[in-house]
Design an enzyme around this catalytic site. Structure first.
Site, PDB file in Angstrom:
ATOM      1  N   ASP A 257       0.830  -1.207   0.000  1.00  0.00           N
ATOM      2  CA  ASP A 257       0.000   0.000   0.000  1.00  0.00           C
ATOM      3  C   ASP A 257       0.863   1.256   0.000  1.00  0.00           C
ATOM      4  O   ASP A 257       0.560   2.237  -0.695  1.00  0.00           O
ATOM      5  CB  ASP A 257      -0.911   0.012   1.226  1.00  0.00           C
ATOM      6  CG  ASP A 257      -1.911  -1.125   1.223  1.00  0.00           C
ATOM      7  OD1 ASP A 257      -2.283  -1.575   0.131  1.00  0.00           O
ATOM      8  OD2 ASP A 257      -2.312  -1.558   2.312  1.00  0.00           O
ATOM      9  N   GLY A 292       3.359  -2.604  12.107  1.00  0.00           N
ATOM     10  CA  GLY A 292       2.058  -2.001  11.852  1.00  0.00           C
ATOM     11  C   GLY A 292       1.930  -1.515  10.429  1.00  0.00           C
ATOM     12  O   GLY A 292       2.895  -1.501   9.658  1.00  0.00           O
TER      13      GLY A 292
END
Length: 326
Positions: A257, A292
């Site tokens: 992403d 994360g």
């Protein structure tokens, strides 16, 4: 336009087998979702970003929206579903003794899949104001298709991230400006396997997958290859840019992403394709070095600092270069 997902991240030394219970070594929650991740990465690199999507009427939904707001993203077009909960992602991280990780992710789509065609109809009037539209496959296929039609009529470039890939998503490929896949998604969509040997990627197999995408009607193809870097191709050029070396992978979640959000930002701001891939590789390398998804997405300042440390100062991307990225 795309998904919001609340990630529930469990770290373990060993993935459990069938019927097996293992002890974990860490747990945390983080805001994520491919759409929101890409939006936040673009915003942290200086782009003006509007996010369109849907969350549930719950605490997770509020947290997901607030995460975007903190990075200056326009969330006025984010919708709330009062019947369907926000999406949740179960992220399992296996961490070895050297700190290297592998991940397994299960996403419960929730409100992401309740977006309707009527709810995105406003984009037919408004889409022309944007430099690029980013789409992924964690929202309904027919919604992606309708937004692509709006963009095409207005001459706005579209980037489709083909994750999670399935056979039905092949119908979206034709007419795309950009498609971005990892090696497994590329094979699922084109039938052309990408081969690796002794840690190196077989360039001919990558070129074959790119050619297959072009035959399917897309104009420009990005294939991310993990530690082997990223390939780009169209009818005029084909190249592979190696990954940034010397980076320890702590958590690969969100790396694809961040790469796509970065590439789209740099191209929208005027960078050529080769420079955009090189800079996006730096963005992805910093992302995997932090645990994360959204917590690991780097800023433009962090990227420029790493580029300077590596001596590739011609890639420095200064804020004034983003003036045309709206």
């Amino acid at each position: 336009m795309g998904s919001f997902v609340k990630d529930l991240i469990v770290s373990t030394r060993k993935f459990p087998g069938q019927g097996e219970t293992v002890l974990g070594c860490g747990f945390q929650m983080a805001t994520g979702g491919k759409g929101a991740n890409q939006a936040i990465q673009a915003a942290r690199l200086g782009a003006q970003v509007t996010m369109v999507g849907k969350v549930g009427d719950d605490d997770f939904g509020k947290e997901l929206i607030n995460a975007c707001l903190r990075d200056g993203i326009d969330c006025s077009r984010v919708m709330t579903d009062r019947q369907t909960p926000s999406s949740v992602g179960n992220v399992q991280l296996q961490v070895d003794e050297n700190g290297a990780t592998q991940n397994r992710i299960i996403v419960v789509p929730g409100a992401n899949m309740s977006i309707t065609l009527e709810e995105v109809a406003f984009l037919e009037r408004e889409i022309a104001q944007y430099d690029m539209v980013l789409l992924q496959l964690e929202i309904p296929l027919e919604v992606n298709r309708r937004v692509m039609e709006y963009a095409r009529r207005s001459g706005v470039p579209v980037m489709l991230n083909t994750a999670p890939a399935d056979g039905a998503s092949r119908k979206l490929i034709s007419g795309l400006t950009y498609v971005a896949s990892n090696e497994s998604e590329a094979e699922a969509l084109t039938g052309a396997p990408i081969r690796f040997q002794s840690g190196s990627v077989d360039l001919d197999s990558v070129r074959a997958a790119v050619e297959r995408f072009l035959e399917m009607g897309v104009q420009n193809v990005l294939i991310t290859l993990g530690g082997a870097g990223a390939a780009f191709g169209n009818r005029r050029e084909f190249f592979l840019i190696p990954a940034v070396d010397g980076v320890v992978s702590v958590d690969p979640t969100g790396a694809g992403d961040s790469f796509i959000g970065a590439f789209s930002t740099f191209v929208s701001a005027g960078a050529d394709h080769r420079a955009a891939v090189r800079m996006a590789n730096y963005v992805g390398s910093l992302t995997v070095s932090v645990l994360g998804a959204q917590t690991s997405l780097p800023s433009l300042e962090q990227i420029n600092r790493l580029i300077q440390e590596r001596g590739e100062t011609e890639l420095l991307f200064l804020p004034e270069k983003l003036t045309r990225c709206g």
